[in-house]
Design a protein around this motif. Sequence first.
Motif, PDB file in Angstrom:
ATOM      1  N   LEU A   1       0.826  -1.196   0.000  1.00  0.00           N
ATOM      2  CA  LEU A   1       0.000   0.000   0.000  1.00  0.00           C
ATOM      3  C   LEU A   1       0.865   1.252   0.000  1.00  0.00           C
ATOM      4  O   LEU A   1       1.697   1.440   0.863  1.00  0.00           O
ATOM      5  N   ALA A   2       0.635   2.073  -0.976  1.00  0.00           N
ATOM      6  CA  ALA A   2       1.351   3.344  -1.013  1.00  0.00           C
ATOM      7  C   ALA A   2       0.395   4.408  -1.517  1.00  0.00           C
ATOM      8  O   ALA A   2      -0.679   4.124  -2.015  1.00  0.00           O
ATOM      9  N   ASP A   3       0.820   5.638  -1.417  1.00  0.00           N
ATOM     10  CA  ASP A   3      -0.060   6.738  -1.804  1.00  0.00           C
ATOM     11  C   ASP A   3      -0.526   6.622  -3.243  1.00  0.00           C
ATOM     12  O   ASP A   3      -1.685   6.893  -3.558  1.00  0.00           O
ATOM     13  N   TYR A   4       0.386   6.199  -4.099  1.00  0.00           N
ATOM     14  CA  TYR A   4       0.040   6.308  -5.519  1.00  0.00           C
ATOM     15  C   TYR A   4      -0.853   5.183  -6.016  1.00  0.00           C
ATOM     16  O   TYR A   4      -1.441   5.304  -7.069  1.00  0.00           O
ATOM     17  N   ASN A   5      -0.939   4.104  -5.281  1.00  0.00           N
ATOM     18  CA  ASN A   5      -1.806   3.048  -5.807  1.00  0.00           C
ATOM     19  C   ASN A   5      -3.164   3.012  -5.133  1.00  0.00           C
ATOM     20  O   ASN A   5      -3.994   2.166  -5.450  1.00  0.00           O
ATOM     21  N   ILE A   6      -3.412   3.894  -4.245  1.00  0.00           N
ATOM     22  CA  ILE A   6      -4.737   3.930  -3.617  1.00  0.00           C
ATOM     23  C   ILE A   6      -5.806   4.377  -4.596  1.00  0.00           C
ATOM     24  O   ILE A   6      -6.877   3.770  -4.663  1.00  0.00           O
ATOM     25  N   PRO A   7      -5.579   5.417  -5.369  1.00  0.00           N
ATOM     26  CA  PRO A   7      -6.651   5.880  -6.259  1.00  0.00           C
ATOM     27  C   PRO A   7      -7.079   4.814  -7.268  1.00  0.00           C
ATOM     28  O   PRO A   7      -8.213   4.814  -7.726  1.00  0.00           O
ATOM     29  N   SER A   8      -6.171   3.898  -7.611  1.00  0.00           N
ATOM     30  CA  SER A   8      -6.554   2.914  -8.629  1.00  0.00           C
ATOM     31  C   SER A   8      -7.130   1.648  -8.028  1.00  0.00           C
ATOM     32  O   SER A   8      -7.655   0.806  -8.737  1.00  0.00           O
ATOM     33  N   THR A   9      -7.041   1.501  -6.759  1.00  0.00           N
ATOM     34  CA  THR A   9      -7.510   0.265  -6.168  1.00  0.00           C
ATOM     35  C   THR A   9      -8.656   0.484  -5.192  1.00  0.00           C
ATOM     36  O   THR A   9      -9.785   0.099  -5.449  1.00  0.00           O
TER      37      THR A   9
ATOM     38  N   GLY B   1      -2.135  10.365   1.095  1.00  0.00           N
ATOM     39  CA  GLY B   1      -2.776   9.110   0.716  1.00  0.00           C
ATOM     40  C   GLY B   1      -3.971   8.804   1.593  1.00  0.00           C
ATOM     41  O   GLY B   1      -5.018   8.354   1.129  1.00  0.00           O
ATOM     42  N   LEU B   2      -3.785   9.036   2.852  1.00  0.00           N
ATOM     43  CA  LEU B   2      -4.888   8.785   3.777  1.00  0.00           C
ATOM     44  C   LEU B   2      -6.069   9.683   3.441  1.00  0.00           C
ATOM     45  O   LEU B   2      -7.220   9.273   3.520  1.00  0.00           O
ATOM     46  N   SER B   3      -5.756  10.868   3.041  1.00  0.00           N
ATOM     47  CA  SER B   3      -6.817  11.799   2.711  1.00  0.00           C
ATOM     48  C   SER B   3      -7.660  11.270   1.551  1.00  0.00           C
ATOM     49  O   SER B   3      -8.894  11.317   1.585  1.00  0.00           O
ATOM     50  N   VAL B   4      -6.987  10.743   0.537  1.00  0.00           N
ATOM     51  CA  VAL B   4      -7.722  10.175  -0.604  1.00  0.00           C
ATOM     52  C   VAL B   4      -8.595   9.020  -0.146  1.00  0.00           C
ATOM     53  O   VAL B   4      -9.772   8.903  -0.527  1.00  0.00           O
TER      54      VAL B   4
ATOM     55  N   ALA C   1     -14.453   7.012   1.892  1.00  0.00           N
ATOM     56  CA  ALA C   1     -15.089   6.184   2.922  1.00  0.00           C
ATOM     57  C   ALA C   1     -15.679   7.078   3.984  1.00  0.00           C
ATOM     58  O   ALA C   1     -15.124   7.234   5.063  1.00  0.00           O
ATOM     59  N   PRO C   2     -16.818   7.653   3.710  1.00  0.00           N
ATOM     60  CA  PRO C   2     -17.368   8.642   4.639  1.00  0.00           C
ATOM     61  C   PRO C   2     -17.994   8.051   5.889  1.00  0.00           C
ATOM     62  O   PRO C   2     -18.299   8.767   6.826  1.00  0.00           O
ATOM     63  N   ALA C   3     -18.173   6.723   5.893  1.00  0.00           N
ATOM     64  CA  ALA C   3     -18.887   6.147   7.026  1.00  0.00           C
ATOM     65  C   ALA C   3     -17.962   5.438   8.005  1.00  0.00           C
ATOM     66  O   ALA C   3     -18.409   4.641   8.816  1.00  0.00           O
ATOM     67  N   LEU C   4     -16.709   5.755   7.949  1.00  0.00           N
ATOM     68  CA  LEU C   4     -15.756   5.050   8.799  1.00  0.00           C
ATOM     69  C   LEU C   4     -16.035   5.286  10.276  1.00  0.00           C
ATOM     70  O   LEU C   4     -16.192   6.418  10.710  1.00  0.00           O
ATOM     71  N   ARG C   5     -16.056   4.169  11.003  1.00  0.00           N
ATOM     72  CA  ARG C   5     -16.234   4.324  12.435  1.00  0.00           C
ATOM     73  C   ARG C   5     -15.015   3.886  13.217  1.00  0.00           C
ATOM     74  O   ARG C   5     -14.846   4.246  14.368  1.00  0.00           O
TER      75      ARG C   5
END
Lengths: 829, 98
Positions: free
Chosen positions: A438-446, A472-475, A480-484
């Motif tokens: 997991l890295a910043d750059y592969n989050i948007p594609s996965t 990355g966390l921000s993306v 995921a707006p419902a994170l608890r």
Amino acid sequence: MPVLRSREIPPVPPKPPKARVKVDPPATPTQGREQPATRLSSPHSLTPSPKTAGSVSGSAPSSLRRSLRLSSKGSSNAGDQVGLPEVEKCIGSLNGDVSKKRKLSVDVDGGFESGGSRVLSLRSGEKVTKRSPLGDGDVNGGGGGDEVVESNTKGKSIAESEYIEKSESNNENRKRRFSSEEKGKGKLVVETDLESKDETLVNGSVPDVEVPAEEVKSPDEKPSKRSNRGTNGGRMERFRDTARRNASRFAYFNTQEEEKEEEDNNNLSMEVEREIPSVEEQIEEKVAEDWPGPFSTAMKIIRDRAANLNVRQGSSSSGQVPSVKIKWVPQKGKGKDGSKRLPPSLLDLSLRVLVDNADAIASLDHVPDALRHKLCQMLCDSRRMDSNLLDLLLSGSPTEIRLKECSWLTEDQFIECFEKCDTSNLTVLQLDYCGQSLADYNIPSTLARSPISLPALTTLSLTGAYRLSDAGLSVLVSSAPALRSVNLSQCSFLTHGAIEILASSLASVLLELFVDDCQSIDAMLMLPSLKRLEHLEVLSVAGLESVTDKFIKEFIFARGDGIKELNLSGCGKLTDSSLKIIAEICSILRALDIGNVPKLTDNSFGHLASGCRSLESLKLCRNAFSDDAIAAFLEMSGEVLKELALNNVGKVGHNTALSLARRSRNLVSLDLSWCRNLTDEAMGLIVDSCLSLRVLKLFGCTQITDVFLCGHSNAKVEIIGLKLSPLLEHMKSPVESPLHRTRQRVCHEKKHVLRQTDRRHSFVSYNLPVKVYRESTSNVPKKGMEIFITDVFTTDQKNEPQWPRLCLMLHATALSSSVPRALLNSRRY
Amino acid sequence: MKKEDTVKLISSEGMEFVIDKEAAMVSQTIRNMLTSPGGFAEAEHGVVTFPEINAVILEKICQYFYWSLQYSRGKETEFHIEPELTLELMMAANYLHT
């Protein structure tokens, strides 16, 4: 796995630091003063002494030495070359305004007296027995021997006079200490305060104090000596006294902290000076009143219990803490190995075969989530997990993915697997140790393919994602707006900005936050964001060194009333004041982990006992609490306790055992690893009395023999750690983690269909099953079903797992759509 | 085997397995069905139907019941499971709580 910290404190009292404290044998008249100190150490070369003779500054060990010498000087000045014994006694009195029975000293001091005394006895003669070694001397007029018979009144008066002096000098002590040790002893000072606080406490509360008769002299002599050395010098003596006393207790601490402290001397001294007022107030309060009433009463009872035993036993100068008698007789004729071997369940057997043939699994459809998780867990444990299986898990529209270990997952595999995964129903995503992938750059594609790619995600765990940055966390969070529940442990790249991101988008929903070991997060900087999380219930800041009393104070004031679980293990800077605040404000606290926080003393238990009435899980590790304090806490709060860990709390002994046996009806899990003072009888008593006990961890308890193992009569308890049992099975599975518990509650609130069952936590209290049941089986003849439900509840007491079975059955049947109606219809009559 | 000591388990295909009650009690689910108060049909007639468990799996399960009884009496042998059956067997075992 927590990062190994250099500040890990060894449980065994290390000799080397004390060795450094050693003073040379007196060769010259000037050094004759050091004689008393030398009794504490074996003769060393002469060279160290002149160095440390007068200089106040220096490294911790040398300051230790210095303070020892100086204090001894002071005392010797008092006697002015009096004979050795007398001087020693003077020292004893100096230290020992709190001299009392050894047992009591054990209670309060919490240092390593036993270790120290052992060390001491090696070096010096029987005089040692009258004192505690290195300046924990205040603790024992009795020392290991403990049998200097003194008149109580004398002792008391001395104690009182010393006490008054002490309290007067306390303030001066503190301030002077700062100046004298600003160069490096910031920590020492705080500890001094704690120590003096303890002394005053003990002074106030202990009725029978034993002090050598000769010590009467010392208070008078002291002033004269002080005047000899000038105003400053005199104070220095006493300060160094106290310093010696406290420093020795923390000697090991200092040695490791040495370099660190020398670097940020100024910072430390500033901090410390800030902390003074709070500690001062605290001491004031402590002086005024002991621990809150019931706790002190409990403590007193326990101490008296032991004290009576002491008196009755007369003089037993064995150096061992006289133990309260425990009556427990092992059952005879239990037969080999205790209980009969239970056959392994078919579920376990088939899981094992499945794991062995994991490559042959064609599909995981229709397999309920609970079984998937079990399977994944076993696969991860045996390192058979691979990307094919991950594909199987991700096929369809998975609802939960729990991979407790993703270190095998490469980046390409990760991208390949998650690119095509339908995450719209995903509620739980756990990719622990995913740093490689997991890295910043592969989050948007996965994971965050679109702003609504994770709409149902309530639980996210990305521990060990060391390449994840705030951006990355921000993306991720924006999708995921419902994170608890968010677990970002060991994401070393994250800074307080990450918490800000969480606060800005999840302020009203986030319930759990885990930031263990995120070394780049500064606690004070993340405080404002933390305060914005309105409903935070679980906070874990384990291992964050920047967590200080101030942080705790401010955070708890803001959000403490809603906090249910708090993990502060490894936050070495915390002191009793934090516990006080927590106890006062966190009234619904259910779980607390204060392992590896060495500065906590028995006062913390006082606070906890009076404050957190609903504490169900308490975890200690390597803390310096005394047997009596724990016992008293259990007497007061033991009924509610379900999980207790006393890992490596060395002083745990028979008092704790007795209190556990009497009070802990509901205790399910108990960890007594490395508690060497517990005997077979004590263990047997605990296990036979705690009828709810299911798990008992006894790692490192080599003193436990088959007398206990075969003689206890509790058939349901599982004892781990003594023989070679499969260890991993007893690690907490994801199903039982706090994450899970909260999730269950979330489900309850949202009226979702129950997905998993946690057998340990009864659902009856949530009334969840009934709701679920009715919602999911609406076209089933109600009569039959309802009756079945009540039947389940009535037999719940007899057969606990029954309810979970019903749940799973419904769930399983819901998945395989053809089944449910037919099955349920069978219950006709 | 007397009638009172046995229960009949019926698979999805309709195949009936008659086994000892003691053996069936190894499964918590079946035990609850048979012993719970409330006048369930199962308890009355001693017949339990499993519409979602097929015959092969149910047979294996019955074998497991007897193996388990044997094991707890001291004879500890190995229970072999064919890999093809494992997945369904696992789910059935989960359902039966055995």
